[in-house]
Motif scaffolding. Structure first.
Motif, PDB file in Angstrom:
ATOM      1  N   VAL A  20       0.844  -1.200   0.000  1.00  0.00           N
ATOM      2  CA  VAL A  20       0.000   0.000   0.000  1.00  0.00           C
ATOM      3  C   VAL A  20       0.880   1.250   0.000  1.00  0.00           C
ATOM      4  O   VAL A  20       0.549   2.256  -0.627  1.00  0.00           O
ATOM      5  CB  VAL A  20      -0.958  -0.021   1.211  1.00  0.00           C
ATOM      6  CG1 VAL A  20      -1.696   1.313   1.342  1.00  0.00           C
ATOM      7  CG2 VAL A  20      -1.956  -1.165   1.082  1.00  0.00           C
ATOM      8  N   GLY A  21       2.026   1.199   0.690  1.00  0.00           N
ATOM      9  CA  GLY A  21       2.946   2.328   0.653  1.00  0.00           C
ATOM     10  C   GLY A  21       3.452   2.609  -0.749  1.00  0.00           C
ATOM     11  O   GLY A  21       3.601   3.762  -1.157  1.00  0.00           O
ATOM     12  N   MET A  22       3.719   1.551  -1.528  1.00  0.00           N
ATOM     13  CA  MET A  22       4.153   1.729  -2.912  1.00  0.00           C
ATOM     14  C   MET A  22       3.017   2.334  -3.736  1.00  0.00           C
ATOM     15  O   MET A  22       3.244   3.225  -4.572  1.00  0.00           O
ATOM     16  CB  MET A  22       4.599   0.385  -3.495  1.00  0.00           C
ATOM     17  CG  MET A  22       5.783  -0.229  -2.753  1.00  0.00           C
ATOM     18  SD  MET A  22       6.201  -1.901  -3.302  1.00  0.00           S
ATOM     19  CE  MET A  22       7.324  -1.526  -4.651  1.00  0.00           C
ATOM     20  N   LEU A  23       1.798   1.863  -3.509  1.00  0.00           N
ATOM     21  CA  LEU A  23       0.649   2.414  -4.239  1.00  0.00           C
ATOM     22  C   LEU A  23       0.445   3.889  -3.907  1.00  0.00           C
ATOM     23  O   LEU A  23       0.060   4.675  -4.770  1.00  0.00           O
ATOM     24  CB  LEU A  23      -0.617   1.622  -3.895  1.00  0.00           C
ATOM     25  CG  LEU A  23      -0.696   0.203  -4.465  1.00  0.00           C
ATOM     26  CD1 LEU A  23      -1.902  -0.527  -3.900  1.00  0.00           C
ATOM     27  CD2 LEU A  23      -0.763   0.235  -5.986  1.00  0.00           C
ATOM     28  N   ARG A  24       0.700   4.261  -2.660  1.00  0.00           N
ATOM     29  CA  ARG A  24       0.539   5.652  -2.265  1.00  0.00           C
ATOM     30  C   ARG A  24       1.483   6.553  -3.065  1.00  0.00           C
ATOM     31  O   ARG A  24       1.105   7.645  -3.495  1.00  0.00           O
ATOM     32  CB  ARG A  24       0.808   5.784  -0.771  1.00  0.00           C
ATOM     33  CG  ARG A  24       0.319   7.100  -0.175  1.00  0.00           C
ATOM     34  CD  ARG A  24       1.389   8.164  -0.219  1.00  0.00           C
ATOM     35  NE  ARG A  24       0.844   9.442   0.203  1.00  0.00           N
ATOM     36  CZ  ARG A  24       1.329  10.619  -0.165  1.00  0.00           C
ATOM     37  NH1 ARG A  24       2.357  10.701  -0.994  1.00  0.00           N
ATOM     38  NH2 ARG A  24       0.787  11.741   0.266  1.00  0.00           N
ATOM     39  N   GLY A  25       2.705   6.088  -3.271  1.00  0.00           N
ATOM     40  CA  GLY A  25       3.655   6.860  -4.064  1.00  0.00           C
ATOM     41  C   GLY A  25       3.199   7.030  -5.499  1.00  0.00           C
ATOM     42  O   GLY A  25       3.286   8.120  -6.075  1.00  0.00           O
ATOM     43  N   ILE A  26       2.700   5.952  -6.101  1.00  0.00           N
ATOM     44  CA  ILE A  26       2.216   6.033  -7.483  1.00  0.00           C
ATOM     45  C   ILE A  26       1.047   7.009  -7.570  1.00  0.00           C
ATOM     46  O   ILE A  26       0.966   7.843  -8.480  1.00  0.00           O
ATOM     47  CB  ILE A  26       1.797   4.645  -7.986  1.00  0.00           C
ATOM     48  CG1 ILE A  26       2.979   3.673  -7.914  1.00  0.00           C
ATOM     49  CG2 ILE A  26       1.261   4.720  -9.409  1.00  0.00           C
ATOM     50  CD1 ILE A  26       2.591   2.223  -8.134  1.00  0.00           C
ATOM     51  N   ALA A  27       0.111   6.914  -6.614  1.00  0.00           N
ATOM     52  CA  ALA A  27      -1.051   7.801  -6.619  1.00  0.00           C
ATOM     53  C   ALA A  27      -0.637   9.259  -6.469  1.00  0.00           C
ATOM     54  O   ALA A  27      -1.215  10.150  -7.104  1.00  0.00           O
ATOM     55  CB  ALA A  27      -2.008   7.401  -5.502  1.00  0.00           C
ATOM     56  N   ALA A  28       0.380   9.539  -5.629  1.00  0.00           N
ATOM     57  CA  ALA A  28       0.849  10.917  -5.459  1.00  0.00           C
ATOM     58  C   ALA A  28       1.421  11.450  -6.771  1.00  0.00           C
ATOM     59  O   ALA A  28       1.192  12.611  -7.138  1.00  0.00           O
ATOM     60  CB  ALA A  28       1.895  10.976  -4.347  1.00  0.00           C
ATOM     61  N   GLY A  29       2.176  10.609  -7.484  1.00  0.00           N
ATOM     62  CA  GLY A  29       2.696  11.026  -8.785  1.00  0.00           C
ATOM     63  C   GLY A  29       1.584  11.307  -9.776  1.00  0.00           C
ATOM     64  O   GLY A  29       1.621  12.286 -10.539  1.00  0.00           O
ATOM     65  N   LEU A  44      -5.413   6.351   0.910  1.00  0.00           N
ATOM     66  CA  LEU A  44      -4.241   5.515   1.159  1.00  0.00           C
ATOM     67  C   LEU A  44      -3.443   6.028   2.354  1.00  0.00           C
ATOM     68  O   LEU A  44      -2.891   5.239   3.124  1.00  0.00           O
ATOM     69  CB  LEU A  44      -3.366   5.451  -0.095  1.00  0.00           C
ATOM     70  CG  LEU A  44      -3.995   4.742  -1.306  1.00  0.00           C
ATOM     71  CD1 LEU A  44      -3.065   4.816  -2.513  1.00  0.00           C
ATOM     72  CD2 LEU A  44      -4.311   3.284  -0.986  1.00  0.00           C
ATOM     73  N   ASP A  45      -3.386   7.341   2.535  1.00  0.00           N
ATOM     74  CA  ASP A  45      -2.720   7.901   3.708  1.00  0.00           C
ATOM     75  C   ASP A  45      -3.407   7.441   4.991  1.00  0.00           C
ATOM     76  O   ASP A  45      -2.758   7.094   5.983  1.00  0.00           O
ATOM     77  CB  ASP A  45      -2.727   9.433   3.647  1.00  0.00           C
ATOM     78  CG  ASP A  45      -1.588   9.985   2.804  1.00  0.00           C
ATOM     79  OD1 ASP A  45      -0.585   9.265   2.637  1.00  0.00           O
ATOM     80  OD2 ASP A  45      -1.702  11.115   2.316  1.00  0.00           O
TER      81      ASP A  45
END
Length: 903
Positions: free
Chosen positions: A643-652, A797-798
């Motif tokens: 989920v942490g990896m997904l959060r990064g993708i979503a922020a981008g 996600l946060d």
């Protein structure tokens, strides 16, 4: 055609016009090589097989090092239309040498071999590449090299395996051990304590696949009388001793003891000196002392308050049982017990059989003004007491005074307009005026409300327009404070996004600009010059081919720009012979990337356009594409990490969306992962700009569309919005939680489109948190206006990451649907003919030998297996274990037995 053996014993297939053996002069030596160069003869399929290679009984992974030369296809001119610059490495296992018998079907592909250096006419560039052949289990194996139309010569092939060398760790000796393979990434090895060392549990350590020792378990310790030195336990030297089992060094014999011999466990007292029955053997021996008299000494306080007029008072209490009272005038002090300037005092007239407690109080010239008591307790258990005085601050509240400094013609006027009383050590002050000077100071309060002195006044000026944050530390003794000031213009509609806290530079706090489509420029070269920095080719050095792109090879390399630290980079190259249109299309991606600046978007370092070899240089992502990284680490990462990896993708993606930009090809294969497991959006080849209208779309008249990742409205009408990117993000979420599984499995594109239109949605992957799967389903809503926006996705996600317990609820999982396997038959509808065919269908062929060696040779036996049986045959990775277990469940078609396969 048949296979034939060469002079070196290697076998070629087919026999005619295939690989040939030759000699070549290299550095003054004649070297054998196998070569082939049928670049102008159309499609090629030529094989070169080694002799039978015996395998070490415990080596499941070997390394193949190849030295070879590949000719540049451009050097052949018009004959190079079908020329290749790569070849393939294959392997086949066997329990015995099968001689000249050769069938292509016996081999599995290991890798495509691409050269780092390509040879031209008259030169020869030797390449060295190493590849891993894993999961070996039979007595030996063959290697085979497949030519598909290259001009290549192979000079040497070295096959080896890695071992963890014999070693001593934590005083335990471990033997040389062959490194494990993919199915046994860590091989456990038992050790033995060195001589004169012992351990409660047998020491163990693990040997990695790279031949390194890691994670030692259990520690050996030296026996009494021995100390650790140079991976061994050696006797204590004369005059030293050690009383217990430990890895501490031997100690000097204490005072008033006799010198010890080698390997001593203790040092006896000298005549006339004694230890009390409860004294440890490490204590010094003592003579009897005069009854009723002792000396106290102490260290000066570490913080003198910046003064030198330090004095000390000694207070005495005597205790009988639990009752204590002041010592009174009976006790004598030399020279005194008050206003002492020395750090010691002689105390006498003490009564026997009583416990005395002495308190030393340090004071200076301003102590009467201080609200905090500074003291240290000393007892009479020893003749000499050495302690530091530690202040005990008792601060519970604070006041913060804020003043406004206004400009006056004659003098500066200061107006105090607010005082805050706080129970915490931070405050946020808002609604400040722009271009104004503010003064702040802080005061501590005691529990009784008594004020201390104010800290030094801190001056702060607000800027004219921008939001800002400011941190200031107050001086001692006040604790550190962080003041957060924010200013925003009234009637402003600017809002902070939830990821603003992740930004570090002032530039990133500014409002996002709107993306400019480089295709709108009349001269595309203008866009490149505007958005990308030019790099001189001498500042870029290519090291190794790491992939092949649409326009040419991709290299790992080093960027050494003047004034900058050397950095690893990825270098995309444009193959020689390009047209001007190919050059413009190639550089358009750089014109796009150059407009972005976000930690979750791949960073453009620059371009090389003014020289023959055109290049795009980006930051280097060590772990490569996300889909492959996840497949290589199947089951090794927690839901929280995913989920942490997904959060990064979503922020981008939120960043791109805020710039009115649509990606169109968001997929795990286009997300890159660095060594810190940060995910960054890349591959902007299909991306286009949105119109100013928030509902604007980009409509294409044709071209390829990645069906499995594309929203239904984009497939049907070729209209792309940020909402269609959200649909694609939902597919990426599924890929991540399924560890790189292919979306919709082996369904055709037509079947995928038909299923989506009939409201079919991908089922939850194994162990997927329910909250994450529900977000996927929201991304896949048919009505694009009801899908969440990227800012909503980042926010959700946060919240999940801040509350890890929210990830514990797992979505319902049906293995017959989720793994997408035929319940009882192979792909052609007929029952599985063998265990290996079944394992191949679920992409677990690497375990075929495990099943065979365990005697599981029929599907009937497979159906009887339970989770523990699967573990016992050597399937250890959680993801692989579950895939096989759930597949068996699907074969049984009995969902009621799901608990049998709980893993």
């Amino acid at each position: 055609m048949v296979a034939s053996g060469g002079e070196l014993g290697w076998l070629t297939w087919p026999d005619e016009q295939g690989w040939e053996i030759a000699q070549q002069a290299l550095n003054g030596s004649l070297l054998y090589n196998y070569f082939i160069c049928n670049v102008g003869a159309g499609e090629q399929d030529n094989w070169l097989r080694t002799t039978f290679i015996q395998r070490h009984p415990t080596a499941t992974r070997v390394f193949v090092e190849m030295r070879f030369v590949v000719r540049d296809c451009n050097s052949f001119g018009a004959d190079s239309l079908t020329c290749k610059e790569t070849f393939n490495l294959h392997t086949s296992e066997a329990d015995a040498d099968i001689g000249t018998s050769f069938r292509k079907g016996q081999f599995r592909k290991v890798a495509t071999i691409a050269p780092d250096e390509i040879s031209g006419v008259g030169d020869m560039q030797i390449n060295t590449e190493t590849r891993v052949v894993d999961n070996l289990s039979r007595k030996g194996f063959y290697l085979a090299f497949q030519d598909i139309g290259a001009c290549v010569a192979i000079y040497s092939v070295r096959v080896y395996y890695k071992t963890c060398p014999a070693t001593v760790k934590s005083l335990a000796a471990f033997p040389e051990t062959v490194a494990g393979g993919e199915n046994q990434a860590l091989r456990e090895v038992a050790g033995a304590c060195v001589e004169n060392a012992v351990s409660e549990d047998q020491p163990r350590i693990y040997c990695t696949v790279d031949g390194e020792w890691v994670v030692p378990v259990g520690q050996c310790q030296c026996r009494p009388g021995y100390e650790p030195k140079n991976d061994s336990c050696q006797e204590c030297k004369p005059g030293f001793f050690k009383t217990s089992v430990s890895n501490e060094a031997c100690e000097h014999c204490p005072k008033n003891t006799e010198p010890s011999s080698s390997g001593a466990l203790s040092c006896p007292c000298l005549q006339g000196f004694y230890r009390a029955p409860n004294d440890p053997l490490t204590a010094a021996c003592s003579a009897q002392m005069a009854v009723g008299k002792l000396q106290l000494s102490w260290s000066p306080p570490a913080d003198t308050g910046g003064r030198t007029d330090i004095t000390y008072n000694v207070v005495c209490d005597r205790c009988e049982g639990s009752v204590c009272q002041p010592c009174g005038e009976k006790v004598r002090y030399d020279p005194s017990n008050t206003d002492l300037k020395e750090i010691s005092v002689i105390i006498s007239e003490l009564e026997p059989h009583l416990n005395y407690t002495f308190t030393v109080e340090a004071r200076n010239g301003v102590s009467h003004l201080c609200i905090a008591k500074r003291s240290v307790a000393l007892s009479n258990t020893k003749n000499l007491v050495n302690n530091k005085l530690v202040p005990e601050y008792r601060i519970t509240d604070f006041t913060v005074k804020c003043s406004l400094q206004e400009k006056d013609e004659e003098k500066n006027k200061v107006t105090t307009y607010t005082v805050l009383v706080l129970e915490k050590n931070s405050v946020q002050i808002i609604d400040l005026s722009p271009s104004t000077v503010y003064l702040f100071k802080v005061q501590a309060l005691s529990p009784e409300g008594n004020p201390g002195s104010y800290s030094m006044e801190q001056e702060f000026s607000t800027p004219a327009e921008e939001m800002f944050r400011f941190a200031q530390k107050s001086p001692p003794p006040i604790k550190s404070f962080i003041f957060l000031f924010s200013y925003s213009r009234k009637n402003s509609h600017t809002r902070q996004g939830p990821e603003d806290a992740y930004f570090s530079s002032p530039e990133q706090l500014k409002p996002l600009k709107t993306y400019v489509d480089p295709h709108t420029y009349e001269d595309p070269n203008t866009a490149v010059l505007k958005f990308a920095s030019e790099i001189h080719p001498t500042h870029v050095s290519k090291q190794k081919v790491i992939g092949v792109g649409e326009f040419g090879e991709v290299y790992r390399g080093i960027l050494k720009a003047p004034g900058r630290k050397e950095a690893a980079v990825a270098i995309k190259t444009l193959k020689p012979g390009y047209t001007e249109k190919q050059r413009q299309d190639f550089l358009s991606e750089a014109s796009i990337m150059g407009q972005f600046c976000h930690q979750n978007i791949i960073r453009l370092e620059g371009v090389v356009t003014k020289f023959k070899h055109v290049m795009i240089v980006t930051e280097y992502m060590e772990n490569g594409a996300l889909d492959k990284y996840l497949r290589d680490h199947d089951g090794e990462m927690s839901s929280f990490q995913l989920v942490g990896m997904l959060r990064g993708i979503a922020a981008g993606m939120k960043y791109l969306s805020d710039m009115s930009y649509v990606h169109r090809d968001l997929a795990a294969r286009n997300i890159l992962v660095n060594s810190k497991l940060e995910c960054k959006v890349s591959d902007f080849g299909l991306s286009r700009v949105l119109e100013d209208d928030p509902e604007g779309t980009y409509t294409t008249s044709g071209g390829k569309i990645p069906i499995r990742w594309t929203a239904p409205e984009a497939i049907a009408y070729r209209k792309f919005t940020s909402a269609s990117d959200v649909w694609s993000f939902g597919i990426v979420m599924w890929e991540v939680m399924a560890f790189g599984e292919r979306p919709y499995w082996d369904m055709s594109n037509h079947e995928v489109m038909k299923a989506i239109n009939e409201a079919f949605r991908l089922p939850a992957p194994m162990d997927c948190p329910s909250a994450v799967y529900q977000l996927m389903l929201q991304c896949w809503l048919q009505d694009r206006s009801k899908r969440p926006r990227f800012q909503d996705i980042v926010s959700l996600l946060d919240k999940l990451l801040k509350s890890p317990d929210s990830l514990k609820a797992i979505a319902d999982f049906d293995p017959r649907v989720s793994i997408r396997l035929p319940s009882t038959s192979g792909s052609d509808g007929s029952p599985f003919r063998s265990v290996s065919e079944w394992l191949e269908s679920i992409k677990m062929s690497q375990y075929s030998e495990n099943f065979s060696m365990a005697g599981i040779v029929s599907m009937e036996q497979v159906l009887q297996m339970k989770s523990e049986d699967i573990r016992n045959i050597g399937v250890r990775l959680p993801g692989h274990l579950k895939r096989i277990a759930y597949s068996i469940l699907g074969l049984k078609d009995q969902t009621s037995t799901l608990s049998v396969f709980a893993v």
